[in-house]
Design a protein around this motif. Sequence first.
Motif, PDB file in Angstrom:
ATOM      1  N   HIS A  59       0.832  -1.207   0.000  1.00 15.05           N
ATOM      2  CA  HIS A  59       0.000   0.000   0.000  1.00 15.05           C
ATOM      3  C   HIS A  59       0.866   1.257   0.000  1.00 15.05           C
ATOM      4  N   ALA A  60       1.988   1.208   0.699  1.00 18.66           N
ATOM      5  CA  ALA A  60       2.904   2.352   0.703  1.00 18.66           C
ATOM      6  C   ALA A  60       3.464   2.595  -0.697  1.00 18.66           C
ATOM      7  N   ALA A  61       3.777   1.499  -1.409  1.00 17.68           N
ATOM      8  CA  ALA A  61       4.268   1.635  -2.782  1.00 17.68           C
ATOM      9  C   ALA A  61       3.194   2.228  -3.689  1.00 17.68           C
ATOM     10  N   ILE A  62       1.945   1.840  -3.455  1.00 17.07           N
ATOM     11  CA  ILE A  62       0.835   2.400  -4.227  1.00 17.07           C
ATOM     12  C   ILE A  62       0.720   3.900  -3.966  1.00 17.07           C
ATOM     13  N   GLN A  63       0.876   4.298  -2.709  1.00 20.60           N
ATOM     14  CA  GLN A  63       0.832   5.725  -2.381  1.00 20.60           C
ATOM     15  C   GLN A  63       1.908   6.495  -3.132  1.00 20.60           C
ATOM     16  N   ASP A  64       3.106   5.921  -3.204  1.00 15.49           N
ATOM     17  CA  ASP A  64       4.197   6.573  -3.936  1.00 15.49           C
ATOM     18  C   ASP A  64       3.850   6.689  -5.422  1.00 15.49           C
ATOM     19  N   ALA A  65       3.289   5.605  -5.987  1.00 16.65           N
ATOM     20  CA  ALA A  65       2.923   5.618  -7.406  1.00 16.65           C
ATOM     21  C   ALA A  65       1.837   6.657  -7.676  1.00 16.65           C
ATOM     22  N   LEU A  66       0.883   6.756  -6.762  1.00 16.91           N
ATOM     23  CA  LEU A  66      -0.185   7.750  -6.922  1.00 16.91           C
ATOM     24  C   LEU A  66       0.369   9.169  -6.818  1.00 16.91           C
ATOM     25  N   GLY A  67       1.373   9.342  -5.950  1.00 17.72           N
ATOM     26  CA  GLY A  67       2.000  10.661  -5.837  1.00 17.72           C
ATOM     27  C   GLY A  67       2.668  11.081  -7.132  1.00 17.72           C
ATOM     28  N   ILE A  68       3.382  10.131  -7.751  1.00 20.13           N
ATOM     29  CA  ILE A  68       4.023  10.418  -9.037  1.00 20.13           C
ATOM     30  C   ILE A  68       2.968  10.674 -10.109  1.00 20.13           C
ATOM     31  N   ALA A  69       1.906   9.859 -10.098  1.00 22.30           N
ATOM     32  CA  ALA A  69       0.841  10.022 -11.091  1.00 22.30           C
ATOM     33  C   ALA A  69       0.156  11.376 -10.938  1.00 22.30           C
ATOM     34  N   ALA A  70      -0.062  11.795  -9.702  1.00 23.72           N
ATOM     35  CA  ALA A  70      -0.702  13.095  -9.466  1.00 23.72           C
ATOM     36  C   ALA A  70       0.160  14.225 -10.024  1.00 23.72           C
ATOM     37  N   ALA A  71       1.475  14.120  -9.822  1.00 27.39           N
ATOM     38  CA  ALA A  71       2.374  15.142 -10.348  1.00 27.39           C
ATOM     39  C   ALA A  71       2.382  15.122 -11.877  1.00 27.39           C
ATOM     40  N   ASP A 139       4.770   5.009 -27.837  1.00 26.31           N
ATOM     41  CA  ASP A 139       3.423   4.963 -27.260  1.00 26.31           C
ATOM     42  C   ASP A 139       2.454   4.237 -28.182  1.00 26.31           C
ATOM     43  N   ASN A 140       1.444   3.632 -27.561  1.00 29.81           N
ATOM     44  CA  ASN A 140       0.339   3.022 -28.299  1.00 29.81           C
ATOM     45  C   ASN A 140      -0.930   3.765 -27.915  1.00 29.81           C
ATOM     46  N   PRO A 141      -1.452   4.594 -28.822  1.00 35.12           N
ATOM     47  CA  PRO A 141      -2.613   5.429 -28.452  1.00 35.12           C
ATOM     48  C   PRO A 141      -3.876   4.637 -28.167  1.00 35.12           C
ATOM     49  N   THR A 142      -3.933   3.382 -28.632  1.00 36.15           N
ATOM     50  CA  THR A 142      -5.125   2.573 -28.384  1.00 36.15           C
ATOM     51  C   THR A 142      -5.038   1.806 -27.070  1.00 36.15           C
ATOM     52  N   ARG A 143      -3.896   1.879 -26.418  1.00 32.37           N
ATOM     53  CA  ARG A 143      -3.727   1.203 -25.129  1.00 32.37           C
ATOM     54  C   ARG A 143      -3.892   2.227 -24.015  1.00 32.37           C
ATOM     55  N   PRO A 144      -4.722   1.926 -23.013  1.00 34.90           N
ATOM     56  CA  PRO A 144      -4.962   2.910 -21.943  1.00 34.90           C
ATOM     57  C   PRO A 144      -3.683   3.268 -21.194  1.00 34.90           C
ATOM     58  N   LYS A 145      -3.562   4.521 -20.846  1.00 34.99           N
ATOM     59  CA  LYS A 145      -2.525   4.940 -19.901  1.00 34.99           C
ATOM     60  C   LYS A 145      -3.007   4.506 -18.524  1.00 34.99           C
ATOM     61  N   GLN A 146      -2.210   3.741 -17.798  1.00 33.71           N
ATOM     62  CA  GLN A 146      -2.669   3.170 -16.543  1.00 33.71           C
ATOM     63  C   GLN A 146      -1.811   3.626 -15.364  1.00 33.71           C
ATOM     64  N   ILE A 147      -2.498   3.795 -14.234  1.00 31.75           N
ATOM     65  CA  ILE A 147      -1.858   4.225 -12.993  1.00 31.75           C
ATOM     66  C   ILE A 147      -2.198   3.203 -11.914  1.00 31.75           C
ATOM     67  N   PRO A 148      -1.187   2.625 -11.231  1.00 31.30           N
ATOM     68  CA  PRO A 148      -1.500   1.732 -10.099  1.00 31.30           C
ATOM     69  C   PRO A 148      -2.302   2.497  -9.049  1.00 31.30           C
ATOM     70  N   ALA A 149      -3.453   1.947  -8.686  1.00 36.71           N
ATOM     71  CA  ALA A 149      -4.348   2.681  -7.794  1.00 36.71           C
ATOM     72  C   ALA A 149      -4.580   1.994  -6.459  1.00 36.71           C
ATOM     73  N   SER A 150      -4.567   0.657  -6.451  1.00 35.43           N
ATOM     74  CA  SER A 150      -4.842  -0.038  -5.197  1.00 35.43           C
ATOM     75  C   SER A 150      -4.288  -1.453  -5.238  1.00 35.43           C
ATOM     76  N   TYR A 151      -3.924  -1.934  -4.048  1.00 35.00           N
ATOM     77  CA  TYR A 151      -3.432  -3.308  -3.873  1.00 35.00           C
ATOM     78  C   TYR A 151      -4.553  -4.091  -3.208  1.00 35.00           C
ATOM     79  N   ILE A 152      -4.959  -5.196  -3.843  1.00 37.46           N
ATOM     80  CA  ILE A 152      -6.138  -5.935  -3.376  1.00 37.46           C
ATOM     81  C   ILE A 152      -5.744  -7.365  -3.027  1.00 37.46           C
ATOM     82  N   ARG A 153      -6.091  -7.794  -1.819  1.00 40.91           N
ATOM     83  CA  ARG A 153      -5.919  -9.196  -1.420  1.00 40.91           C
ATOM     84  C   ARG A 153      -7.309  -9.807  -1.303  1.00 40.91           C
TER      85      ARG A 153
END
Length: 332
Positions: A59-71, A139-153
């Motif tokens: 979850h901490a890694a996800i927070q870091d990824a979201l921080g980068i994505a937000a920027a 880049d592939n314009p038909t492929r979604p740009k994706q951001i890690p958002a959550s870790y699910i168990r």
Amino acid sequence: MSIFQRTSVDAALHIVRDINRNLTQTQNRVSTGLRVEKARDNAAYWAVATTARSDNKAHAAIQDALGIAAATMGTAYTAVAAASDLVSAIKAKLVAATEDGIDKEKIDAEITQLKAQLRTVSESASFNGDNWVVLTDEDNPTRPKQIPASYIRAADGTVSIDTLSYHIDLPSTGVTTSQDARYMVDDRSGGTGEYGALTSDHFATELGASKNYVMILSKGGNTTGQVEIGLTATTSDSEIDEMISIADAVLRQMTSVGSAFGALERRIDLQSEFAKNLSDSYTSGIGRLVDADMEAESTKLTALQTQKQLGLQSLQIANASYDTIRQLFQNI
């Protein structure tokens, strides 16, 4: 002669040993802050806490990824907003060019500078090497740009990563339109600039313009037949009207792109807040399972230290009694 008078000594020694064992355990809890440090302390709680700690790191890694994505998203939105202002300025220059007696070539010089700034703004909108407004051959314009958002168990123990996406909603036929220009610039060598609002000629085609006008030309795409919006001394009013309409259509599409980036940025903020709260909940839950009650353990430590002192005194008294008896029989 043998003397077997060690009952009191053995009892005192046994008590001291018990106190030392409890004292060591309590001191360890006070120093580590944990009442369940190893599996032997409580196997069930240790297993749950170990898994939870591992998940919390994810979850901490996800927070870091979201921080980068937000920027990254904030950078992209800033670029789109700046580019929209520039397109509005170009549109205003084109409207000014319809006035009688105006020097169209001077206005074109201003438009040229504005178009150059559009390119600069687009290419500068990069954070951590990631540019969400310019498409390149990587880049592939038909492929979604994706951001890690959550870790699910899941309940069965399997884990997965959920993502937030930004993508182009292509029609089932695969034919692009101006609505698919979800980026500012498309510089791919395999296209015509169709996925960039500033480089797509779909706006001109859909408006039935006399030329395939684009705001700026794609660097790598096939731009055959495309014409950058601009003026010459002989540009007709009807051509200027077409360019104004195209600039307006481009501006509307860029507004849609900016809105999409803004909505995704807001979603990232919400997910970041949730991830932070979730991490706090994990930490709190782990603490309930394995953390020691420091107030209780500190009080217990003081009591055990006092008991140890009393136990040692009892042992000394017992040994002294034994020595007295031994001395009575020393000369026999």
